[in-house]
Scaffold this motif. Structure first.
Motif, PDB file in Angstrom:
ATOM      1  N   ALA A  61       0.826  -1.209   0.000  1.00  0.00           N
ATOM      2  CA  ALA A  61       0.000   0.000   0.000  1.00  0.00           C
ATOM      3  C   ALA A  61       0.856   1.252   0.000  1.00  0.00           C
ATOM      4  N   PHE A  95       2.666   4.280  13.707  1.00  0.00           N
ATOM      5  CA  PHE A  95       2.050   3.354  12.758  1.00  0.00           C
ATOM      6  C   PHE A  95       3.115   2.487  12.095  1.00  0.00           C
ATOM      7  N   HIS A 124       0.486  -3.154   4.400  1.00  0.00           N
ATOM      8  CA  HIS A 124      -0.973  -3.239   4.285  1.00  0.00           C
ATOM      9  C   HIS A 124      -1.587  -1.844   4.312  1.00  0.00           C
ATOM     10  N   ARG A 125      -2.781  -1.710   3.779  1.00  0.00           N
ATOM     11  CA  ARG A 125      -3.392  -0.403   3.562  1.00  0.00           C
ATOM     12  C   ARG A 125      -3.739   0.371   4.825  1.00  0.00           C
ATOM     13  N   ARG A 126      -4.283  -0.275   5.839  1.00  0.00           N
ATOM     14  CA  ARG A 126      -4.789   0.445   7.010  1.00  0.00           C
ATOM     15  C   ARG A 126      -3.711   1.322   7.651  1.00  0.00           C
ATOM     16  N   PRO A 127      -2.522   0.805   7.964  1.00  0.00           N
ATOM     17  CA  PRO A 127      -1.501   1.674   8.562  1.00  0.00           C
ATOM     18  C   PRO A 127      -1.078   2.822   7.645  1.00  0.00           C
ATOM     19  N   PHE A 157      -3.023   4.385   5.413  1.00  0.00           N
ATOM     20  CA  PHE A 157      -4.085   5.386   5.500  1.00  0.00           C
ATOM     21  C   PHE A 157      -4.020   6.147   6.825  1.00  0.00           C
ATOM     22  N   GLU A 158      -3.906   5.401   7.919  1.00  0.00           N
ATOM     23  CA  GLU A 158      -3.904   6.041   9.240  1.00  0.00           C
ATOM     24  C   GLU A 158      -2.713   6.973   9.423  1.00  0.00           C
ATOM     25  N   ASP A 161      -3.352  10.163   7.414  1.00  0.00           N
ATOM     26  CA  ASP A 161      -4.424  10.932   8.043  1.00  0.00           C
ATOM     27  C   ASP A 161      -3.917  11.626   9.313  1.00  0.00           C
ATOM     28  N   GLU A 192      -6.293   7.750  21.461  1.00  0.00           N
ATOM     29  CA  GLU A 192      -5.841   6.418  21.070  1.00  0.00           C
ATOM     30  C   GLU A 192      -4.414   6.181  21.520  1.00  0.00           C
TER      31      GLU A 192
END
Length: 156
Positions: free
Chosen positions: A30, A75, A104-107, A109-110, A113, A154
């Motif tokens: 990603a 991240f 992978h995509r989620r980290p 993106f996070e 952001d 978080e």
């Protein structure tokens, strides 16, 4: 991990920056990018002819590096680029490019952001919009502070 953090007084070439960031990348699944553009209207609808980002040499670069390092520590990303304009910017020109890479995509993106939320409130810039009505200083908006607040709750 490589962190490429730069301040630029000249217009950004987003395609060239992204091409260089992607070159040879085979282990990551990603890459997430964000490009911020200068708008031709202020939040109140006033015409903006020029956005000026004043900076303090050394201090501004350090603030950008600190923010990028915080994203990288928080991240599981493998690479990050942050190129931010300074000086006079006309509407439509890129102000900032952030790209994050991860398996992978989620980290990815996070991290992008999170970094953008931090840049909007914590980067050492002084913003001024100039238009037909004159010049005015711009502060972070309440929605920028609210966006940042969600990260404070978080754990890293």
């Amino acid at each position: 991990m490589a962190l490429d953090i730069r301040l630029s007084a000249v217009p950004l070439s987003v395609p060239a920056e992204l091409e260089a960031f992607l070159a040879g990348r085979t282990a990551d699944g990603a890459v997430v990018t964000f490009t911020g553009l200068a708008r031709d209207r202020g939040k109140d609808g006033a015409v903006v002819e020029t956005l000026t980002l004043d900076w303090y040499p050394g201090m501004t670069e350090r603030s950008l590096r600190d923010l990028a390092e915080a994203a990288a520590a928080r991240f599981p990303i493998t690479d990050l680029i942050l190129v931010h304009r300074c000086g006079d910017i006309t509407p439509g020109e890129p102000i900032v490019l952030v790209a994050t890479a991860a398996p992978h995509r989620r980290p990815a993106f996070e991290a992008a952001d999170y970094l953008m939320d931090r840049l909007k409130t914590d980067a050492a810039f002084w913003k001024r919009e100039t238009g037909p009505a004159g010049a005015r200083w711009i502060e972070p908006a309440d929605e920028d502070r609210d966006a940042l607040a969600r990260w404070k709750d978080e754990t890293p």
